[in-house]
Design an enzyme around this catalytic site. Structure first.
Site, PDB file in Angstrom:
ATOM      1  N   GLU A   1       0.835  -1.056  -0.044  1.00  0.00           N
ATOM      2  CA  GLU A   1      -0.135   0.027  -0.121  1.00  0.00           C
ATOM      3  C   GLU A   1       0.980   1.162   0.103  1.00  0.00           C
ATOM      4  O   GLU A   1       1.976   1.292   0.825  1.00  0.00           O
ATOM      5  CB  GLU A   1      -0.918  -0.008   0.925  1.00  0.00           C
ATOM      6  CG  GLU A   1      -1.660   1.255   1.281  1.00  0.00           C
ATOM      7  CD  GLU A   1      -2.572   1.185   2.646  1.00  0.00           C
ATOM      8  OE1 GLU A   1      -3.104   0.185   3.116  1.00  0.00           O
ATOM      9  OE2 GLU A   1      -2.731   2.471   3.222  1.00  0.00           O
TER      10      GLU A   1
ATOM     11  N   GLU B   1      -2.764  11.545   3.028  1.00  0.00           N
ATOM     12  CA  GLU B   1      -3.518  10.735   4.120  1.00  0.00           C
ATOM     13  C   GLU B   1      -3.444  11.719   5.148  1.00  0.00           C
ATOM     14  O   GLU B   1      -2.411  11.984   5.558  1.00  0.00           O
ATOM     15  CB  GLU B   1      -2.993   9.600   4.610  1.00  0.00           C
ATOM     16  CG  GLU B   1      -3.898   8.608   5.597  1.00  0.00           C
ATOM     17  CD  GLU B   1      -3.312   7.355   5.744  1.00  0.00           C
ATOM     18  OE1 GLU B   1      -4.314   6.702   6.511  1.00  0.00           O
ATOM     19  OE2 GLU B   1      -2.155   7.080   5.796  1.00  0.00           O
TER      20      GLU B   1
END
Length: 351
Positions: free
Chosen positions: A153, A158
Protein backbone atom coordinates in the site's frame (compact mmCIF):
# COMPACT_ATOMS: atom_id res chain seq x y z
CA UNK A 1 13.57 6.83 11.23
CA UNK A 2 13.06 9.92 9.14
CA UNK A 3 15.89 12.29 8.41
CA UNK A 4 15.99 15.53 10.38
CA UNK A 5 13.58 17.98 8.78
CA UNK A 6 14.48 21.59 8.19
CA UNK A 7 12.29 24.68 8.09
CA UNK A 8 12.33 26.80 4.95
CA UNK A 9 10.68 30.13 4.28
CA UNK A 10 9.54 31.28 0.86
CA UNK A 11 7.63 34.55 0.41
CA UNK A 12 6.75 34.54 4.09
CA UNK A 13 5.25 31.04 4.08
CA UNK A 14 6.98 28.45 6.26
CA UNK A 15 6.81 24.71 5.74
CA UNK A 16 8.74 21.56 6.53
CA UNK A 17 11.04 20.25 3.83
CA UNK A 18 13.04 17.04 3.78
CA UNK A 19 16.78 16.68 3.27
CA UNK A 20 18.31 16.76 -0.20
CA UNK A 21 18.51 13.26 -1.71
CA UNK A 22 18.45 11.83 -5.25
CA UNK A 23 15.13 11.75 -7.03
CA UNK A 24 13.47 8.34 -7.27
CA UNK A 25 12.86 8.58 -10.99
CA UNK A 26 12.77 10.92 -13.92
CA UNK A 27 9.21 11.41 -15.13
CA UNK A 28 8.22 10.19 -18.54
CA UNK A 29 5.13 10.94 -20.65
CA UNK A 30 1.64 11.40 -19.26
CA UNK A 31 0.04 7.92 -19.28
CA UNK A 32 -3.25 8.47 -17.43
CA UNK A 33 -5.18 11.44 -16.07
CA UNK A 34 -8.56 12.59 -14.88
CA UNK A 35 -9.19 16.34 -14.94
CA UNK A 36 -12.76 16.00 -13.57
CA UNK A 37 -14.27 18.44 -16.06
CA UNK A 38 -17.77 16.92 -16.15
CA UNK A 39 -21.02 18.80 -15.70
CA UNK A 40 -22.25 19.50 -12.18
CA UNK A 41 -23.86 16.45 -10.61
CA UNK A 42 -22.42 13.91 -13.04
CA UNK A 43 -20.83 10.75 -11.70
CA UNK A 44 -17.12 9.96 -11.96
CA UNK A 45 -16.06 8.49 -15.30
CA UNK A 46 -16.94 4.79 -15.09
CA UNK A 47 -14.28 3.92 -17.67
CA UNK A 48 -11.72 5.10 -15.11
CA UNK A 49 -13.33 4.58 -11.70
CA UNK A 50 -15.15 1.84 -9.85
CA UNK A 51 -16.65 2.00 -6.35
CA UNK A 52 -16.08 0.14 -3.11
CA UNK A 53 -19.44 -0.23 -1.34
CA UNK A 54 -20.60 -1.11 2.14
CA UNK A 55 -20.19 -0.43 5.83
CA UNK A 56 -18.04 -3.27 7.09
CA UNK A 57 -15.46 -0.97 8.66
CA UNK A 58 -12.79 -1.81 6.07
CA UNK A 59 -10.46 -3.24 8.70
CA UNK A 60 -10.30 0.06 10.59
CA UNK A 61 -13.65 0.24 12.44
CA UNK A 62 -14.71 3.07 10.14
CA UNK A 63 -18.25 4.37 10.66
CA UNK A 64 -19.29 5.31 7.10
CA UNK A 65 -21.28 3.36 4.54
CA UNK A 66 -19.72 3.78 1.07
CA UNK A 67 -22.41 4.36 -1.57
CA UNK A 68 -22.50 4.57 -5.37
CA UNK A 69 -24.66 7.69 -5.41
CA UNK A 70 -24.02 11.24 -6.64
CA UNK A 71 -24.78 12.55 -3.16
CA UNK A 72 -21.40 11.20 -2.11
CA UNK A 73 -19.29 11.52 -5.29
CA UNK A 74 -19.97 13.82 -8.23
CA UNK A 75 -18.50 16.61 -10.37
CA UNK A 76 -19.14 20.18 -9.27
CA UNK A 77 -19.09 21.62 -12.79
CA UNK A 78 -16.03 23.73 -11.93
CA UNK A 79 -13.37 21.15 -12.75
CA UNK A 80 -13.48 19.19 -9.52
CA UNK A 81 -14.58 15.81 -8.28
CA UNK A 82 -16.25 16.22 -4.90
CA UNK A 83 -16.38 13.34 -2.42
CA UNK A 84 -18.85 14.21 0.33
CA UNK A 85 -19.13 12.60 3.75
CA UNK A 86 -22.62 13.09 5.20
CA UNK A 87 -24.16 12.42 8.57
CA UNK A 88 -27.24 10.69 7.20
CA UNK A 89 -28.51 7.28 6.12
CA UNK A 90 -31.55 7.73 3.86
CA UNK A 91 -31.42 4.10 2.68
CA UNK A 92 -31.26 2.67 6.21
CA UNK A 93 -28.00 0.91 5.39
CA UNK A 94 -26.52 -1.39 8.02
CA UNK A 95 -22.92 -1.13 9.21
CA UNK A 96 -20.74 -3.37 11.34
CA UNK A 97 -21.92 -1.55 14.48
CA UNK A 98 -25.63 -1.42 13.56
CA UNK A 99 -27.58 1.19 11.59
CA UNK A 100 -25.07 3.39 9.78
CA UNK A 101 -24.72 7.01 10.84
CA UNK A 102 -22.64 8.31 7.93
CA UNK A 103 -22.33 7.92 4.15
CA UNK A 104 -19.36 8.66 1.91
CA UNK A 105 -17.60 7.35 -1.22
CA UNK A 106 -14.53 5.30 -2.03
CA UNK A 107 -13.36 5.17 -5.65
CA UNK A 108 -10.74 2.92 -7.22
CA UNK A 109 -9.21 2.16 -10.62
CA UNK A 110 -8.97 -1.62 -10.05
CA UNK A 111 -9.47 -3.49 -13.31
CA UNK A 112 -9.36 -0.20 -15.24
CA UNK A 113 -5.91 1.26 -14.70
CA UNK A 114 -2.72 0.28 -12.91
CA UNK A 115 0.66 1.98 -12.68
CA UNK A 116 4.11 0.60 -12.05
CA UNK A 117 6.70 3.33 -11.42
CA UNK A 118 6.71 6.95 -12.52
CA UNK A 119 5.24 10.12 -11.02
CA UNK A 120 1.72 10.12 -9.53
CA UNK A 121 0.22 13.45 -8.55
CA UNK A 122 -3.10 14.93 -7.41
CA UNK A 123 -4.26 18.43 -6.49
CA UNK A 124 -6.67 18.20 -3.56
CA UNK A 125 -8.44 20.31 -0.97
CA UNK A 126 -9.12 18.24 2.15
CA UNK A 127 -12.20 18.18 4.39
CA UNK A 128 -11.89 19.12 8.06
CA UNK A 129 -13.04 18.13 11.53
CA UNK A 130 -12.47 15.53 14.21
CA UNK A 131 -13.04 12.02 12.87
CA UNK A 132 -12.59 12.81 9.18
CA UNK A 133 -10.03 10.73 7.26
CA UNK A 134 -9.37 11.62 3.59
CA UNK A 135 -6.87 9.70 1.46
CA UNK A 136 -5.36 9.36 -2.00
CA UNK A 137 -3.49 6.06 -2.16
CA UNK A 138 -2.65 2.91 -4.10
CA UNK A 139 -2.91 -0.84 -3.53
CA UNK A 140 -1.08 -3.65 -5.26
CA UNK A 141 -3.10 -5.18 -8.08
CA UNK A 142 -2.30 -8.63 -6.65
CA UNK A 143 -4.42 -7.84 -3.57
CA UNK A 144 -6.90 -10.60 -4.38
CA UNK A 145 -4.15 -13.19 -4.63
CA UNK A 146 -1.82 -12.34 -1.73
CA UNK A 147 -3.97 -10.14 0.54
CA UNK A 148 -3.03 -7.04 2.48
CA UNK A 149 -0.35 -6.02 3.43
CA UNK A 150 1.57 -8.45 1.19
CA UNK A 151 0.12 -6.62 -1.82
CA UNK A 152 1.66 -3.35 -0.65
CA UNK A 153 0.00 0.00 0.00
CA UNK A 154 1.33 3.44 -0.99
CA UNK A 155 -0.29 6.36 0.84
CA UNK A 156 0.26 9.50 -1.24
CA UNK A 157 -2.09 11.77 0.69
CA UNK A 158 -3.50 10.78 4.07
CA UNK A 159 -4.64 13.10 6.83
CA UNK A 160 -6.91 13.07 9.85
CA UNK A 161 -9.03 15.84 11.27
CA UNK A 162 -7.26 16.03 14.62
CA UNK A 163 -4.01 17.07 12.84
CA UNK A 164 -5.30 19.39 10.08
CA UNK A 165 -1.85 20.66 9.09
CA UNK A 166 -0.20 17.24 8.68
CA UNK A 167 -0.02 14.95 5.67
CA UNK A 168 1.20 11.38 6.07
CA UNK A 169 3.08 9.60 3.28
CA UNK A 170 3.49 5.90 4.02
CA UNK A 171 4.29 2.44 2.77
CA UNK A 172 2.56 -0.64 4.19
CA UNK A 173 3.97 -4.07 3.46
CA UNK A 174 4.70 -7.38 5.17
CA UNK A 175 6.30 -6.62 8.53
CA UNK A 176 5.72 -2.85 8.32
CA UNK A 177 2.00 -2.16 8.22
CA UNK A 178 -0.91 -0.86 10.26
CA UNK A 179 0.50 1.23 13.10
CA UNK A 180 4.11 0.55 12.06
CA UNK A 181 4.48 1.59 8.39
CA UNK A 182 7.44 3.21 6.68
CA UNK A 183 6.19 6.78 6.99
CA UNK A 184 6.98 10.46 6.81
CA UNK A 185 5.03 13.64 7.50
CA UNK A 186 4.73 17.07 5.94
CA UNK A 187 3.53 19.85 8.24
CA UNK A 188 2.12 23.22 7.28
CA UNK A 189 2.98 26.22 9.49
CA UNK A 190 1.05 26.76 12.71
CA UNK A 191 -2.42 28.11 12.07
CA UNK A 192 -2.70 26.68 8.56
CA UNK A 193 -4.71 23.66 7.46
CA UNK A 194 -4.90 21.54 4.31
CA UNK A 195 -8.65 22.21 4.28
CA UNK A 196 -8.04 25.91 3.65
CA UNK A 197 -7.05 25.47 0.01
CA UNK A 198 -5.69 23.18 -2.69
CA UNK A 199 -2.31 21.46 -2.38
CA UNK A 200 -0.50 18.98 -4.62
CA UNK A 201 0.44 15.54 -3.31
CA UNK A 202 2.78 13.32 -5.28
CA UNK A 203 5.18 10.40 -5.29
CA UNK A 204 8.10 9.53 -7.49
CA UNK A 205 8.25 5.75 -7.72
CA UNK A 206 11.06 3.63 -9.14
CA UNK A 207 12.32 0.11 -8.49
CA UNK A 208 13.09 -0.20 -4.76
CA UNK A 209 12.45 3.47 -3.90
CA UNK A 210 9.49 5.82 -3.31
CA UNK A 211 9.82 9.57 -2.69
CA UNK A 212 7.02 11.87 -1.44
CA UNK A 213 6.24 15.52 -2.21
CA UNK A 214 3.74 18.16 -1.10
CA UNK A 215 3.47 21.23 -3.32
CA UNK A 216 6.62 20.09 -5.11
CA UNK A 217 8.62 19.90 -1.88
CA UNK A 218 10.25 16.57 -1.06
CA UNK A 219 9.69 15.48 2.53
CA UNK A 220 10.25 11.71 2.69
CA UNK A 221 11.96 8.85 0.89
CA UNK A 222 12.04 5.11 1.55
CA UNK A 223 13.94 2.30 -0.14
CA UNK A 224 14.08 -1.47 0.10
CA UNK A 225 16.92 -1.02 2.61
CA UNK A 226 14.39 0.34 5.14
CA UNK A 227 12.27 -2.80 5.59
CA UNK A 228 14.45 -4.47 8.24
CA UNK A 229 14.84 -7.51 6.02
CA UNK A 230 11.13 -7.83 5.21
CA UNK A 231 10.01 -8.08 1.58
CA UNK A 232 9.74 -4.88 -0.46
CA UNK A 233 6.19 -5.00 -1.83
CA UNK A 234 6.29 -2.21 -4.42
CA UNK A 235 7.91 -3.53 -7.59
CA UNK A 236 4.68 -4.48 -9.36
CA UNK A 237 1.50 -2.75 -10.63
CA UNK A 238 -0.80 -0.80 -8.30
CA UNK A 239 -4.28 0.68 -8.72
CA UNK A 240 -5.37 4.06 -7.33
CA UNK A 241 -7.96 4.91 -4.65
CA UNK A 242 -9.71 8.05 -3.39
CA UNK A 243 -11.92 8.08 -0.31
CA UNK A 244 -13.15 10.02 2.69
CA UNK A 245 -13.60 7.79 5.73
CA UNK A 246 -15.34 8.76 8.96
CA UNK A 247 -14.08 7.52 12.30
CA UNK A 248 -11.90 4.53 13.00
CA UNK A 249 -8.80 3.67 14.92
CA UNK A 250 -6.51 6.24 13.29
CA UNK A 251 -8.59 9.46 13.30
CA UNK A 252 -10.85 8.63 16.23
CA UNK A 253 -14.59 9.11 15.98
CA UNK A 254 -16.43 12.39 15.35
CA UNK A 255 -17.31 14.44 18.42
CA UNK A 256 -19.46 17.44 19.31
CA UNK A 257 -17.16 19.75 17.31
CA UNK A 258 -17.56 17.78 14.07
CA UNK A 259 -19.81 19.25 11.38
CA UNK A 260 -21.28 17.68 8.24
CA UNK A 261 -21.35 17.47 5.30
CA UNK A 262 -17.59 17.48 4.73
CA UNK A 263 -16.11 17.56 1.23
CA UNK A 264 -12.83 16.59 -0.40
CA UNK A 265 -12.30 18.40 -3.72
CA UNK A 266 -10.00 16.81 -6.30
CA UNK A 267 -8.83 19.10 -9.10
CA UNK A 268 -6.90 16.49 -11.06
CA UNK A 269 -4.98 13.24 -10.90
CA UNK A 270 -2.09 12.73 -13.34
CA UNK A 271 0.19 9.73 -13.77
CA UNK A 272 3.45 10.04 -15.68
CA UNK A 273 5.42 6.99 -16.72
CA UNK A 274 9.00 6.45 -15.66
CA UNK A 275 11.55 7.82 -18.08
CA UNK A 276 14.14 5.05 -18.19
CA UNK A 277 16.14 6.69 -20.96
CA UNK A 278 17.70 9.47 -18.89
CA UNK A 279 19.08 9.83 -15.38
CA UNK A 280 16.86 11.65 -12.92
CA UNK A 281 18.04 15.09 -11.82
CA UNK A 282 18.71 15.67 -8.13
CA UNK A 283 15.99 16.99 -5.86
CA UNK A 284 16.68 20.00 -3.69
CA UNK A 285 14.85 21.82 -0.97
CA UNK A 286 14.11 25.48 -1.78
CA UNK A 287 16.86 27.98 -0.98
CA UNK A 288 16.69 29.62 2.41
CA UNK A 289 16.56 26.31 4.28
CA UNK A 290 19.56 26.24 6.63
CA UNK A 291 22.40 24.20 5.19
CA UNK A 292 20.60 23.29 1.96
CA UNK A 293 21.75 25.61 -0.84
CA UNK A 294 20.46 24.84 -4.33
CA UNK A 295 22.65 22.65 -6.49
CA UNK A 296 22.56 25.14 -9.35
CA UNK A 297 22.86 28.92 -9.25
CA UNK A 298 20.28 30.85 -11.26
CA UNK A 299 21.29 33.98 -13.18
CA UNK A 300 21.54 37.12 -11.07
CA UNK A 301 19.15 38.74 -13.53
CA UNK A 302 16.36 36.44 -14.69
CA UNK A 303 16.66 35.67 -18.41
CA UNK A 304 14.34 37.47 -20.75
CA UNK A 305 11.61 35.94 -22.88
CA UNK A 306 10.09 32.64 -21.80
CA UNK A 307 12.89 31.48 -19.51
CA UNK A 308 12.37 30.91 -15.80
CA UNK A 309 12.04 34.06 -13.75
CA UNK A 310 12.05 34.43 -9.98
CA UNK A 311 8.62 34.81 -8.32
CA UNK A 312 6.79 34.34 -11.61
CA UNK A 313 3.53 32.42 -11.89
CA UNK A 314 3.42 29.62 -14.45
CA UNK A 315 0.42 27.64 -15.69
CA UNK A 316 0.04 24.02 -16.77
CA UNK A 317 1.24 23.56 -20.35
CA UNK A 318 3.40 26.68 -20.46
CA UNK A 319 6.81 26.14 -22.12
CA UNK A 320 10.05 27.75 -20.94
CA UNK A 321 13.68 27.58 -22.03
CA UNK A 322 16.71 27.36 -19.78
CA UNK A 323 20.36 26.77 -20.68
CA UNK A 324 19.37 25.47 -24.08
CA UNK A 325 16.70 23.08 -22.75
CA UNK A 326 12.93 23.33 -23.13
CA UNK A 327 10.49 22.40 -20.37
CA UNK A 328 6.69 22.24 -20.18
CA UNK A 329 4.90 23.11 -16.94
CA UNK A 330 3.19 20.11 -15.29
CA UNK A 331 1.89 21.87 -12.19
CA UNK A 332 0.77 25.49 -11.83
CA UNK A 333 3.01 27.28 -9.36
CA UNK A 334 5.09 30.37 -8.66
CA UNK A 335 8.80 29.94 -9.22
CA UNK A 336 11.10 30.18 -6.21
CA UNK A 337 14.51 31.90 -6.20
CA UNK A 338 17.23 29.38 -6.98
CA UNK A 339 14.83 26.43 -7.08
CA UNK A 340 14.52 25.86 -10.77
CA UNK A 341 15.53 23.99 -12.79
CA UNK A 342 16.92 21.67 -10.10
CA UNK A 343 13.38 20.45 -9.37
CA UNK A 344 12.45 20.34 -13.05
CA UNK A 345 10.94 16.86 -12.93
CA UNK A 346 8.75 17.73 -9.94
CA UNK A 347 7.09 20.66 -11.72
CA UNK A 348 8.29 20.61 -15.35
CA UNK A 349 8.56 18.01 -18.11
CA UNK A 350 11.66 18.19 -20.35
CA UNK A 351 10.53 18.34 -23.99
Amino acid sequence: MLGLAVVAAVAGVSFLAGPTVPRASAAGPLVWADEFNGAAGTAPDTTKWGRDLGGGGFGNNELEFYTNGAANAAMDGQGHLVITARRENPSNNQCWYGTCQYTSARLNTAGKFTAQYGHIEARIQMPRGQGIWPAFWALGSNLGQVGWPNSGEIDIMESVGRTPATNFGSLHGPGYSGGNPLSGTFNLPAGQAFANGFHTFAVDWAPNVVTWFVDGIQYSRHTNADTSGNPWAFNHPFFLLLNVAVGGAFPGNPDATSTYPQQMLIDYIRVFGQDTGAPAPPATTPPGAPGTPPTTTPPTTPPSGTAWAVNTAYSVGQVVTYNGGRYQCRQAHTSLPGWEPTNAVALWQPI
